[in-house]
Design a protein around this motif. Structure first.
Motif, PDB file in Angstrom:
ATOM      1  N   CYS A 131       0.838  -1.197   0.000  1.00  0.00           N
ATOM      2  CA  CYS A 131       0.000   0.000   0.000  1.00  0.00           C
ATOM      3  C   CYS A 131       0.875   1.250   0.000  1.00  0.00           C
ATOM      4  O   CYS A 131       1.727   1.421   0.866  1.00  0.00           O
ATOM      5  N   HIS A 181       0.112   4.264   0.565  1.00  0.00           N
ATOM      6  CA  HIS A 181      -0.190   5.269   1.597  1.00  0.00           C
ATOM      7  C   HIS A 181       0.481   4.955   2.917  1.00  0.00           C
ATOM      8  O   HIS A 181       0.911   5.844   3.636  1.00  0.00           O
ATOM      9  N   HIS A 182       0.554   3.656   3.242  1.00  0.00           N
ATOM     10  CA  HIS A 182       1.033   3.262   4.570  1.00  0.00           C
ATOM     11  C   HIS A 182       2.299   2.412   4.528  1.00  0.00           C
ATOM     12  O   HIS A 182       2.810   2.033   5.565  1.00  0.00           O
ATOM     13  N   CYS A 230      -2.664  -2.402   6.676  1.00  0.00           N
ATOM     14  CA  CYS A 230      -2.904  -1.068   7.245  1.00  0.00           C
ATOM     15  C   CYS A 230      -4.253  -1.014   7.959  1.00  0.00           C
ATOM     16  O   CYS A 230      -4.433  -0.215   8.874  1.00  0.00           O
TER      17      CYS A 230
HETATM   18 ZN   LIG Z   1      -2.903   1.373   3.481  1.00  0.00          ZN
END
Ligand SMILES: [Zn+2]
Length: 144
Positions: free
Chosen positions: A31, A33-34, A102
């Motif tokens: 991911c 974003h994380h 996440c």
């Molecule tokens: Zn994530």
């Protein structure tokens, strides 16, 4: 590797117009974003329009898009678009079902929830019979 490299010589002329479905393709991604993994299964279907792709190429196309920083929604669309471009089929359907670390580790800490994303192109979008055939098939696959 790029999609073009993966597909290589793997597209063939074939007079076949029935839905081709490859289910339960495992994938592992990260991911963006994380920076945490998400992983699960992808189900890919298409309706040929004079050309087919070697079945073993489909999981490799999934890997091309999974093995990079990703978001599940975009990955689902990229897989569908890649097949659309390579084959100009009558339609493409892709469903991804994934667990996100996440979600499991951070904040909400939901261990058993999974995220479902889909991308439907051509006949899968315009023809409810085709769409239902595909989605019913995906629904019939037991959860893990
Ligand atoms: Zn994530």
């Amino acid at each position: 590797m790029s999609v073009a490299e993966v597909i290589g010589e793997g597209v063939f002329t074939e007079d076949c117009s029935e839905m081709v479905l490859v289910k339960d393709i495992e994938f592992y991604s990260l991911c963006e974003h994380h920076m945490l993994p998400f992983y699960g299964r992808v189900h890919v279907a298409y309706i040929p329009n004079g050309r087919i792709i070697g079945l073993s190429k489909i999981p490799r196309i999934v890997d091309v898009f999974a093995r990079r920083l990703q978001v599940q929604e975009r990955m689902t669309q990229q897989i569908a678009q890649a097949l659309h471009v390579a084959l100009q089929p009558k339609g493409v359907g892709v469903v991804a079902d994934a667990h996100h670390l996440c979600m499991m580790m951070r904040g909400v800490q939901k261990q058993n929830s999974s995220a479902l994303t889909s991308c439907l192109l051509g006949a899968f979008q315009t023809d409810s019979k085709t769409r239902n055939e595909f989605l019913n098939f995906v629904r019939s696959i037991p959860p893990r």
